[in-house]
Write a protein that holds these residues in place. Structure first.
Motif, short mmCIF file in Angstrom:
data_model
loop_
_atom_site.label_atom_id
_atom_site.label_comp_id
_atom_site.label_asym_id
_atom_site.label_seq_id
_atom_site.Cartn_x
_atom_site.Cartn_y
_atom_site.Cartn_z
N SER A 2 0.82 -1.20 0.00
CA SER A 2 0.00 0.00 0.00
C SER A 2 0.86 1.26 0.00
O SER A 2 1.97 1.27 0.52
N CYS A 5 -0.26 5.27 4.82
CA CYS A 5 0.27 5.06 6.17
C CYS A 5 -0.39 3.82 6.77
O CYS A 5 -1.61 3.67 6.70
N PRO A 6 0.37 2.91 7.38
CA PRO A 6 -0.22 1.71 7.96
C PRO A 6 -1.08 1.98 9.20
O PRO A 6 -1.85 1.12 9.62
N ASP A 28 2.82 3.60 16.29
CA ASP A 28 3.34 2.28 15.94
C ASP A 28 4.37 1.81 16.97
O ASP A 28 4.33 0.66 17.42
#
Length: 55
Positions: A2, A5-6, A28
């Protein structure tokens, strides 16, 4: 993979890659340090054979 942003899915910032901001990078890090993310592992080693019994 992707391009977002995760943490929040906003566009990634080159300064904080793979995150969009320092805030998401810190979120995170906090998840790793608090144990939210867990890498599965094996249970403790089986007990060693002491050479007694079953003879």
């Amino acid at each position: 993979m992707s391009n977002g942003c995760p943490i929040c899915a906003k566009p990634v910032s080159p300064d904080f890659r793979p995150f969009c901001s320092k805030r998401c990078a810190d979120v995170d890090l906090h998840r790793w340090l608090s144990g939210t993310y867990v890498i599965p592992g094996l249970d403790d080693d089986p007990p060693a054979d002491d050479g007694e019994g079953d003879e």
